[in-house]
Scaffold this active site. Structure first.
Site, PDB file in Angstrom:
ATOM      1  N   TYR A 142      -8.300 -19.807 -42.557  1.00 38.63           N
ATOM      2  CA  TYR A 142      -9.103 -20.603 -42.948  1.00 38.63           C
ATOM      3  C   TYR A 142     -10.386 -20.137 -44.116  1.00 38.63           C
ATOM      4  O   TYR A 142     -11.003 -19.717 -43.757  1.00 38.63           O
ATOM      5  CB  TYR A 142      -9.842 -21.302 -41.671  1.00 38.63           C
ATOM      6  N   ASP A 237     -13.654 -14.050 -48.298  1.00 38.77           N
ATOM      7  CA  ASP A 237     -14.103 -14.376 -47.253  1.00 38.77           C
ATOM      8  C   ASP A 237     -14.470 -13.436 -45.833  1.00 38.77           C
ATOM      9  O   ASP A 237     -13.563 -13.877 -45.210  1.00 38.77           O
ATOM     10  CB  ASP A 237     -12.907 -15.941 -47.059  1.00 38.77           C
ATOM     11  N   LYS A 265     -22.151 -17.528 -41.006  1.00 35.98           N
ATOM     12  CA  LYS A 265     -22.000 -17.577 -38.991  1.00 35.98           C
ATOM     13  C   LYS A 265     -22.625 -16.469 -39.120  1.00 35.98           C
ATOM     14  O   LYS A 265     -23.665 -16.930 -38.448  1.00 35.98           O
ATOM     15  CB  LYS A 265     -20.433 -16.661 -38.973  1.00 35.98           C
TER      16      LYS A 265
HETATM   17  C1  LIG Z   1     -15.600 -20.531 -40.490  1.00 39.23           C
HETATM   18  C2  LIG Z   1     -15.383 -19.737 -41.286  1.00 39.23           C
HETATM   19  C3  LIG Z   1     -15.834 -20.482 -42.421  1.00 39.23           C
HETATM   20  C4  LIG Z   1     -16.382 -22.250 -42.596  1.00 39.23           C
HETATM   21  O1  LIG Z   1     -18.046 -22.403 -41.854  1.00 39.23           O
HETATM   22  P1  LIG Z   1     -18.843 -23.755 -41.665  1.00 39.23           P
HETATM   23  O2  LIG Z   1     -20.179 -22.799 -41.174  1.00 39.23           O
HETATM   24  O3  LIG Z   1     -17.808 -23.423 -40.528  1.00 39.23           O
HETATM   25  O4  LIG Z   1     -18.584 -24.421 -42.909  1.00 39.23           O
HETATM   26  C5  LIG Z   1     -15.548 -20.662 -43.816  1.00 39.23           C
HETATM   27  N1  LIG Z   1     -14.843 -19.033 -43.697  1.00 39.23           N
HETATM   28  C6  LIG Z   1     -14.452 -18.856 -42.305  1.00 39.23           C
HETATM   29  C7  LIG Z   1     -13.143 -17.477 -42.768  1.00 39.23           C
HETATM   30  C8  LIG Z   1     -14.600 -18.903 -41.047  1.00 39.23           C
HETATM   31  O5  LIG Z   1     -14.299 -18.224 -40.507  1.00 39.23           O
END
Ligand SMILES: *Cc1c(COP(=O)(O)O)cnc(C)c1O
Length: 427
Positions: A142, A237, A265
């Site tokens: 994601y 990411d 995060k």
């Molecule tokens: C949570 C997450 C996102 C998106 O972050 P948001 O602050 O919810 O938009 C993108 N990449 C990864 C790997 C994530 O865990």
């Protein structure tokens, strides 16, 4: 009717599904979402006054525990000076310097307000820098909900992606190719066939959005080599894995330097901060220096940056990650032992402060193996745990998070709740 039930009924009248982010709605596990009133350390309490041991930690940010006194103090002090200026502050410099220090592959960084925004901006930058359109991502990873990332694999291998959401034009999805995680041969093939069109490969180097899945070292090394050979941007990411699996993120565990990194995060400590950064020669293509546009009214917000900075200070205290790793390992070992005692097909894995539990005999090594796990069994276990005050992520396909405040007593209590949950599953 419980307070949670009546709040959920009310919420659904003014907000689609009653929630502001879909997984909170408990659709996957069934039942009523808990409305949280307050949190402290490893716990939170719902609208009915019930206490839970929390293993979501706001999906990662609460690594130092909820409402840590130092973080709260920093936020209060910043708030007293005003909430937002739309002009630069010294706090943003400190935060950028701290990120560059902790993640050496990041030479320059830009702060934004969500992981979605960070990944979306980083991909635009990669396309701008390379002058290419195609991006490779992997099934089950994601990267936020920007249009070009809401795609799944096409009908054949090495075909372009199909939208996974209504409202995403097929014309956007066609610029994203979706491959299998941990499949180096397929990645080799893709570069062999169209290496000169690939702007970037984006990957969760430790995946946490299809439950926890480790990349093999060989997979990430192949990716690094191919990107270098073909002039594509390697983008890690680490919104979830950054400052979660280790102080330097997954890239420090694997010893691989990506060209760009996406963070979020943990770096906001519970307030909206995310970032993307990497090679200075690439970052210099961003406005106002270069031709790739990106901006944000609340980017580098002083209150959010204060929460992030104080969190980044706490996690650098000596022994922080050793302790976090030990506690997380203790948790998954205890859960595995409890499952084994009743003969449940169960496995678990942990990296730093992140863990995965799987209702399958072995720890999965790819997306297909994760999808083959027993989802019904997880849902029963989830509700048995929830009833007895342990809050796991409400989906079989999400990772779990431990904080520095999950003491031995908290872990032991969790394991004893799990013992009775497994017993219920077998009664
Ligand atoms: C949570 C997450 C996102 C998106 O972050 P948001 O602050 O919810 O938009 C993108 N990449 C990864 C790997 C994530 O865990």
């Amino acid at each position: 009717m419980s307070h949670n039930d009546s709040l959920f009924a009310r919420a659904q009248r003014s907000t689609p599904g009653g929630v502001n982010s879909p997984v909170r709605a408990f659709r996957s596990v069934g039942g009523t979402p808990r409305f949280i009133t307050r949190a402290e350390g490893p716990y939170f309490w719902d609208a009915d006054g019930k206490r839970y041991i929390d293993y979501i930690g706001s999906w990662g940010p609460a690594i130092v525990g909820h409402a840590h006194p130092e973080v709260i103090k920093a936020v209060q002090a910043a708030a007293a000076n005003g909430l937002s200026f739309g002009a630069p502050t010294e706090g943003e410099i400190l935060m950028a310097e701290e990120i560059c220090k902790l993640v050496p592959s990041i030479e320059m960084v830009r702060l934004v307000s969500s992981g979605t925004e960070a990944a979306m901006s980083a991909l635009r930058l990669a396309r701008g820098v390379t002058g290419r359109d195609t991006v490779i991502k992997f099934e089950g990873c994601y990267h936020g909900h920007a249009d070009s990332m809401l795609v799944k694999a096409g009908s054949g291998l090495l075909t372009f992606g199909n939208p996974t959401s209504s409202g995403v034009p097929a014309d956007f999805a066609k610029h994203t190719m979706v491959l299998d995680y941990n499949d180096s041969a397929q990645l080799e093939d893709a570069f062999h066939q169209m290496g000169d069109r690939i702007a970037a490969v984006i990957v969760e180097p430790v995946a946490g959005n299809m439950n926890l899945l480790r990349a093999t070292s060989e997979f990430l090394q192949t990716m690094r080599r191919l990107c270098t050979q073909h002039g594509a941007v390697l983008m890690f990411d680490e919104v979830m894995s950054g400052f979660r699996v280790a102080l330097g993120g997954a890239q420090s565990l694997y010893g691989i330097q990506p060209d760009m990194t996406v963070l979020g995060k943990v770096i906001g400590g519970g307030l909206p901060v995310a970032a993307f950064g990497g090679r200075a020669d690439m970052m210099k293509h961003l406005a106002p220096l270069g031709s790739v546009y990106q901006a944000g009214t609340l980017s580098g917000n002083p209150v959010a940056v204060a929460a992030g900075m104080s969190t980044l200070k706490i996690i650098q205290q000596p022994g922080f990650y050793e302790k976090l790793g030990t506690q997380t390992r203790k948790l998954v070992d205890g859960l595995s032992a409890a499952a084994k005692d009743v003969g449940e097909a169960f496995s678990a894995d942990a990296i730093g402060g992140m863990f995965g539990i799987y209702f399958s005999e072995h720890v999965p090594e790819n997306y297909a193996q994760i999808m083959a796990g027993n989802k019904e069994r997880f849902n029963q276990f989830f509700h048995a745990m929830l009833d007895d005050g342990v809050y796991l992520a409400p989906s079989a396909f999400e990772a779990g998070f431990v904080s520095a405040m999950h003491s031995d007593a908290v872990i032991d209590e969790t394991i004893s709740v799990a013992r009775s949950a497994f017993a219920k599953l077998h009664s």
